[in-house]
Scaffold this motif. Structure first.
Motif, mmCIF file in Angstrom:
data_model
loop_
_atom_site.group_PDB
_atom_site.id
_atom_site.type_symbol
_atom_site.label_atom_id
_atom_site.label_comp_id
_atom_site.label_asym_id
_atom_site.label_seq_id
_atom_site.Cartn_x
_atom_site.Cartn_y
_atom_site.Cartn_z
ATOM 1 N N UNK A 167 0.559 -1.349 0.060
ATOM 2 C CA UNK A 167 -0.028 -0.309 0.287
ATOM 3 C C UNK A 167 1.060 1.451 0.161
ATOM 4 N N UNK A 168 0.926 1.968 -1.415
ATOM 5 C CA UNK A 168 1.545 3.405 -0.991
ATOM 6 C C UNK A 168 2.841 3.416 -0.958
ATOM 7 N N UNK A 169 3.766 2.003 -1.144
ATOM 8 C CA UNK A 169 5.029 2.950 -1.650
ATOM 9 C C UNK A 169 5.770 1.539 0.050
ATOM 10 N N UNK A 170 4.501 1.084 1.172
ATOM 11 C CA UNK A 170 4.908 0.267 2.344
ATOM 12 C C UNK A 170 4.282 -1.616 2.209
ATOM 13 N N UNK A 171 5.078 -1.625 2.355
ATOM 14 C CA UNK A 171 4.699 -3.736 2.298
ATOM 15 C C UNK A 171 4.925 -3.383 4.062
#
Length: 463
Positions: A167-171
Motif C-alpha cells: 500500500x502506497x509504497x509500503x509493505x
C-alpha cells in the motif's frame, strides 16, 4: 604538407596552424578529464537497439495500472479475481512458457506485485525473511530479516503463512508469531515493528491449544488502519493499528483467531470489515471497531481458513471439518444490520482455498483430510452442478472466466468456469514438487507460483 609561397598563403597557413593546435589542445583536455570521460558512450557500429527497461523496477508506467498489480492476498479486490485481459487461456494449444525460476525457502506466503517488483516471505535456516524480486527478471533485489522461524506444535510446516500487503509504497507483513513489520517497499528498510499479541494483550494461541498453526490472516489496509486478528476474549480478538505509526487504535470481539483474511465491503450505507474468526464471522465498523453483527461459524479446531467472498449483495462463506458453506444477505431492521441466511449446505467445504464466484456459480475444492473433489455450485440454491477428482486439493484464482488451480503437488490446471460441465483447458505438471499451498498471483500477464523450495514465473500473454 604544402608550404606557402605568397604572403597571402603564409597568413592562411598560420591561421590553419593555430586552429589545428587549438583543436588538439581541447581534445587532450577532454580525454584527460575523468568527469567527461566517464560520460562518453561506447560506440558500437550497427543498428540502434531500444533500451531494455525490464532491469529497472521503478520505471514501467504500464505497471502502475490497477489491472497490472496484485497488491494483497487474493489480489486487488481480495476475492481472487483478476481484472487482466489478453491472457493465453488455451494451454492445450499454447503451453505457457516458464520465464524464470529462482530458489526460495519454506512457507505458504503468497506473492504481491506492484511497480515492477514482487514481494513474498520465506524461511531460511532459523530466520523468516521478507524477500523482494524484480517481477520481470526474477533477480533478487533485497531481503529483510523479519522474525525467528516459526514451527507449529504439530510440526506441519515452518515459515510464514500470511501474505504481505502492498500500500502506497509500503509493505505490511505479519509473521506467524505475531510480529508485524512495516517496510519501505523499495528498499526493504523496516519503518516500524510491533508484536500484535503484546500490544493487544491477546494470549498466544500456542498456550491455549495444540490445534493451532500460526498467524495466517493477511493484513487489511482500511483508510489509515491495518486490520489484524490476534484472537482474544477481552475486546481484542480483532485490532486496528495505525498504518503509519504501528500504534493500537481499537480492539473488538472475543473470539479465537481464524486463518482466513478479513475483507471490507460497502452496503446499506455502511462500510463493514468482515472477519472470519475461529468461531464466527464478525462485522465491524471501521471507524471505532463497534460490532455490527456476528454469526456463529466454525468447527472443533477453530479452523476457518477460507476468506469470505462478497458477491451480488450477499456473502459466501465456507469451511471444512464438517462445517459446510452458507450464502447470506444483509438487511436493515430497526436501524440495525442483520445477516439473513439464504441457504446453508454441506456440499462445499473449503479447507484453506477460497472459492471463486463467476456469473452466479461457485467453484472450489471440497474436503479436508480424506479425498478432495473440485465442485461447482449454483449460487442461488447451493446445489451441486458437477464435481470431479481431476483437480483435488488446490489453491486457485480466476481470470477472464477461467479458474487457475494449483494442486498441492505442484500441478497447474486451467479450468473453464462452465456450470454445465468440467472443462479442462490445459494441465502443466512438474512445475513444482514440494507442498504448494500458496495461492497463485497474476500481474502484467505473468503468473507467479511457489512451493516450499522455489518461485516461478509463467508467461500468460496471449499469442
Amino acid at each position: 604538407m604544402v608550404w606557402p609561397e605568397t604572403k597571402r598563403d603564409i597568413k592562411t597557413f598560420y591561421r590553419q596552424m593555430v586552429l589545428t593546435h587549438t583543436f588538439v589542445l581541447l581534445l587532450v583536455l577532454i580525454l584527460s578529464s575523468s568527469l567527461v570521460q566517464g560520460q562518453l558512450p561506447v560506440i558500437t557500429p550497427g543498428i540502434a537497439k531500444t533500451a531494455d527497461k525490464t532491469s529497472d523496477p521503478d520505471e514501467p508506467s504500464d505497471l502502475k495500472t490497477e489491472a497490472n498489480r496484485w497488491t494483497s492476498f487474493l489480489g486487488n479486490h481480495r476475492n481472487g479475481i483478476s481484472d487482466e485481459t489478453g491472457l493465453n487461456l488455451n494451454w492445450n494449444v499454447h503451453k505457457p512458457a516458464v520465464l524464470w525460476r529462482v530458489p526460495l525457502g519454506g512457507g505458504y506466503s503468497s506473492m504481491v506485485i506492484a511497480e515492477g517488483r514482487l514481494w513474498t516471505m520465506a524461511t531460511h535456516l532459523t530466520k523468516d525473511f521478507v524477500v523482494c524480486f524484480d517481477a520481470r527478471s526474477g533477480k533478487k533485489l533485497w531481503t529483510t530479516e523479519a522474525a525467528p522461524t516459526y514451527i507449529d506444535h504439530q510440526k506441519q510446516a515452518s515459515g510464514p503463512r500470511s501474505t504481505p500487503t502492498y500500500h502506497a509504497g509500503k509493505l505490511y507483513c505479519l509473521l506467524p508469531a505475531g510480529d508485524l513489520l512495516c517496510l519501505n517497499a523499495k528498499s526493504g528498510k523496516v519503518l516500524w515493528k510491533v508484536n500484535i499479541f503484546q500490544i493487544s494483550g491477546a494470549p498466544r494461541q500456542e498456550e491455549q491449544t495444540l490445534y493451532y498453526w500460526g498467524m495466517s490472516a493477511s493484513p487489511l489496509i482500511e483508510g489509515d488502519l491495518v486490520i489484524l486478528q490476534p484472537g482474544g476474549n477481552n475486546n481484542n480478538s480483532v485490532i486496528a493499528i495505525n498504518k503509519d505509526t504501528g500504534k493500537l487504535v481499537w480492539g473488538a470481539g472475543n473470539d479465537p483467531p481464524g486463518y482466513g483474511s478479513p475483507i471490507v465491503i460497502d452496503t446499506l450505507d455502511q462500510r463493514q470489515i468482515i472477519v472470519p474468526t475461529g468461531s464466527s464471522i464478525l462485522s465491524l465498523n471501521p471507524a471505532e471497531g463497534s460490532l455490527l453483527w456476528r454469526i456463529v461459524w466454525g468447527n472443533k479446531y477453530n479452523c476457518n481458513c477460507a476468506t469470505p467472498v462478497w458477491n451480488d449483495e450477499s456473502l459466501f462463506i465456507s469451511s471444512a471439518y464438517g462445517t459446510g458453506c452458507m450464502r447470506f444477505a444483509l438487511f436493515r431492521q430497526n436501524e440495525e444490520i442483520r445477516p439473513i441466511s439464504q441457504w446453508k449446505s454441506l456440499s462445499l467445504q473449503n479447507q484453506f482455498a477460497t472459492s471463486m464466484i463467476n456469473d452466479g456459480y461457485i467453484y472450489g475444492p471440497h474436503g479436508d483430510l480424506a479425498a478432495v473433489t473440485y465442485r461447482c455450485l449454483d449460487m442461488q440454491r447451493g446445489k451441486i452442478q458437477w464435481q470431479t477428482r481431476r483437480v483435488g486439493k488446490c489453491t486457485q484464482i480466476a481470470a477472464e472466466g477461467h479458474l487457475i488451480c494449483l494442486t498441492e503437488q505442484g500441478t497447474l490446471i486451467l479450468v473453464e468456469a462452465n456450470p454445465t460441465e468440467y472443462r479442462e483447458k490445459g494441465k502443466l505438471t512438474g512445475l513444482l514438487s514440494f507442498k504448494a499451498w500458496a495461492h497463485p498471483a497474476l500481474a502484467n500477464r505473468r503468473l507467479y507460483l511457489r512451493d516450499e523450495k522455489r518461485l516461478i514465473c509463467l508467461d500468460l500473454q496471449k499469442k
